[in-house]
Design a protein around this motif. Structure first.
Motif, PDB file in Angstrom:
ATOM      1  N   GLN A   1       0.704  -1.291   0.013  1.00 37.09           N
ATOM      2  CA  GLN A   1      -0.127   0.067  -0.069  1.00 37.09           C
ATOM      3  C   GLN A   1       0.841   1.303  -0.170  1.00 37.09           C
ATOM      4  O   GLN A   1       0.433   2.446  -0.567  1.00 37.09           O
ATOM      5  N   ASP A   2       2.229   1.129   0.297  1.00 35.42           N
ATOM      6  CA  ASP A   2       3.117   1.964   0.595  1.00 35.42           C
ATOM      7  C   ASP A   2       4.389   1.769  -0.245  1.00 35.42           C
ATOM      8  O   ASP A   2       5.315   1.450   0.364  1.00 35.42           O
TER       9      ASP A   2
ATOM     10  N   HIS B   1       7.753   3.635  -0.305  1.00 34.18           N
ATOM     11  CA  HIS B   1       8.696   4.019   0.944  1.00 34.18           C
ATOM     12  C   HIS B   1       8.942   2.601   1.738  1.00 34.18           C
ATOM     13  O   HIS B   1       9.876   2.494   2.466  1.00 34.18           O
ATOM     14  N   ARG B   2       8.259   1.543   1.423  1.00 33.08           N
ATOM     15  CA  ARG B   2       8.393   0.526   2.416  1.00 33.08           C
ATOM     16  C   ARG B   2       8.678  -0.742   1.623  1.00 33.08           C
ATOM     17  O   ARG B   2       9.256  -1.744   2.104  1.00 33.08           O
TER      18      ARG B   2
ATOM     19  N   ARG C   1       0.227   7.221  -2.517  1.00 33.20           N
ATOM     20  CA  ARG C   1      -0.418   6.214  -1.630  1.00 33.20           C
ATOM     21  C   ARG C   1      -1.864   6.759  -2.105  1.00 33.20           C
ATOM     22  O   ARG C   1      -2.328   7.599  -1.709  1.00 33.20           O
TER      23      ARG C   1
END
Length: 434
Positions: free
Chosen positions: A176-177, A180-181, A208
Motif C-alpha cells: 500500500q506504500d 517507501h516500504r 499512496r
C-alpha cells in the motif's frame, strides 16, 4: 500418491453432458469432458511430499494464478468425489508452500532446478521460475481455499490457509506504500518493455491511495500504472474469504485485519479507481497511479474488469459494473475486437486482432442472460480450429491463426461456462447477493 486422471465417472459430469447434448450440439459435452480430462491427465504431477504440481500446459512451470483457475471448475464436481477433493487439497498445500517460500514470485519450478524464464533476472532462487509480482497471484489461491471449504464443508486445510493469509495480508499492506516500504524490484534486460519495470525496477511512480501496488498484470505484462483496479477488487474478495476462514479457526485478530484491509481496498478503488466516461458514465479504470493518471482498457486475463462478478463479488447487475461492461465490450476499449469469426476481448500480451477464449467464457459467465451464455459457448466451439481445445488467443477473422496450442486455463474456462450452461456450475460459490 495417485490422483484421478478422468472425470468420466463423475455423476455431475454425466448429468452435465446429458443436458448439453439436449441442446443439440454434441461437441458441447464432448469438449467439456476432453478439457477436464486433459487437465487431470496431463498437467498434474504428484510430488513426493503429497502435494501436486500443476503446469500451465505448454510451459513447464506452476503459476499460482493459473493453477488456481485450472482447478476452479472441479469445485462443481466435489460433493461425492473424495479423490478429486484430495487432489485440490494437494494443489492448495503446494500453493501455500510456494507463497511461504517467496510471496513475490508468480511462477515456480517443481524442484530447485534453477530453470527460469530468463536466467539473467534479479531473482536467482532455484525454486522460482519467475518473480513478477502480481496481486492476483496471491489472491487466487485464497479464493480457491475458501471456495473449496464452501463446496465441501471440509476445513482440514484452513489452518494452513490462515497461516498463508498472514503472509499475504502483511505483503499487501507493505505494498500500500510501495514507494517507501517495498524492497521489491524487477529488471529484465532482454525482451519487450512490458517484460520489465522502469525506474530501476521500481515501476512508474505512484502516490499512496489505500490500494495495494502490483508490478505486473495478470497477463504477466508490466503495469502502466501501479494500482491495478480489478486485482485490488479481487484481493478484497479474497480477504472476505480469509476473514471467514480465520473466524472459523478462532483467529479473530487476523479476521478483523483481513476485513479491515478489504474495506480499505474497496474504499480506495471507489475514490481513486473510477472515472467519468463521456459515453458510458461512471466506470472502473483498469489501472491508476494516484497521481491523476488512469488507463481505460481491459485485459482478457483475470482478474479483469469484465470478470468482476466472477472474482470480486461485484453483482452482475451492479450499475457501475454494467456501465464498465458496456465500455469493455465496445470499440472504446482498445483491446476489444470484432471480426468475421468472433468478437471479444484480447490483450496487449498477444498480437493485434487476437481474441481470447478466456474472455469469451467470462463474458458468458458474467451475463445475466442465459441466451448470451449459450451464445458464448457456441462461439468457443466454433473457434477452436477443430482441435477440441481452447487456445490462448485466435485471430478475429481466422481461428486457425492461434497462440499456444495447449493452454489449460482456457480449457478450464470453457468447462466453467459449459457447466454453468448446464445449470451445474460453480455460480453459487462466486455470485454476490444483489
Amino acid at each position: 500418491m495417485h490422483f484421478p486422471t478422468t472425470v468420466k465417472d463423475n455423476p455431475v459430469i454425466h448429468e452435465a453432458v446429458r443436458r448439453l447434448d439436449g441442446l443439440g450440439a454434441p461437441r458441447f459435452g464432448e469438449t467439456l469432458l476432453r478439457c477436464l480430462d486433459d487437465t487431470l491427465a496431463r498437467t498434474i504431477r504428484p510430488m513426493p511430499d503429497g502435494t501436486a504440481f500443476v503446469v500451465t500446459g505448454d510451459i513447464p512451470a506452476m503459476w499460482l494464478r493459473d493453477s488456481s483457475t485450472q482447478l476452479m471448475p472441479y469445485l462443481a464436481l466435489l460433493r461425492d468425489d473424495t479423490a478429486l477433493q484430495e487432489l485440490l487439497l494437494a494443489v492448495l498445500r503446494r500453493q501455500f508452500g510456494q507463497i511461504a517460500h517467496n510471496p513475490y514470485a508468480n511462477a515456480f519450478n517443481a524442484e530447485p532446478s534453477g530453470q527460469a524464464h530468463d536466467q539473467d533476472d534479479l531473482c536467482d532462487d532455484p525454486w522460482v521460475w519467475e518473480e513478477k509480482y502480481e496481486v492476483d497471484s496471491l489472491a487466487f489461491p485464497l479464493l480457491l481455499a475458501h471456495r473449496f471449504w464452501a463446496a465441501t464443508g471440509r476445513a482440514d486445510h484452513l489452518p494452513q490457509a490462515v497461516q498463508t493469509a498472514r503472509t499475504v495480508v502483511s505483503l499487501w499492506r507493505t505494498e500500500q506504500d510501495h514507494e517507501h516500504r517495498s524492497a521489491y524490484r524487477f529488471v529484465r534486460s532482454d525482451g519487450p518493455p512490458t517484460d520489465t519495470l522502469p525506474n530501476a525496477g521500481r515501476g512508474t511512480p505512484v502516490a499512496r491511495t489505500g490500494m495495494t501496488w502490483s508490478g505486473f498484470r495478470p497477463s504477466d505484462d508490466a503495469c502502466d500504472y501501479g494500482y491495478n483496479v480489478p486485482a485490488n477488487l479481487c484481493a478484497a474478495a479474497a480477504l472476505d474469504g480469509v476473514a471467514a476462514m480465520a473466524e472459523h479457526v478462532r483467529e479473530t485478530e487476523l479476521a478483523a485485519d483481513a476485513a479491515a484491509l478489504a474495506a480499505e481496498l474497496r474504499a480506495a478503488v471507489g475514490q481513486h479507481g473510477t472515472v467519468d466516461h463521456p459515453e458510458y458514465g461512471r466506470i472502473y479504470a483498469y489501472e491508476v497511479d494516484g497521481r491523476g493518471n488512469a488507463l481505460l482498457m481491459d485485459d482478457a486475463n483475470m482478474p479483469s474488469l469484465l470478470s468482476l462478478p466472477l472474482v470480486a463479488k461485484i453483482p452482475p447487475g451492479d450499475p457501475q459494473y454494467l456501465a464498465t461492461r458496456k465500455f469493455v465490450l465496445s470499440p472504446a476499449n482498445p483491446t476489444w475486437y470484432r471480426g468475421t469469426a468472433a468478437e471479444g476481448v484480447g490483450s496487449p500480451h498477444t498480437p493485434d486482432g487476437h481474441i481470447w477464449p478466456i474472455a469469451i467464457a467470462v463474458a458468458g459467465l458474467t451475463s445475466e442472460d442465459p441466451a448470451r451464455r449459450l451464445e458464448s459457448l457456441r462461439m468457443l466451439i466454433d473457434t477452436d480450429a477443430g482441435t477440441g481445445a481452447m487456445h490462448e488467443s485466435f485471430h478475429k477473422d481466422d481461428p486457425h491463426r492461434f497462440t499456444r496450442p495447449w493452454f489449460s486455463w482456457a480449457n478450464a474456462m470453457y468447462a466453467e461456462l459449459a457447466l454453468d450452461v448446464a445449470g451445474l456450475g460453480t455460480r453459487s460459490l462466486w455470485l454476490a447477493d444483489e
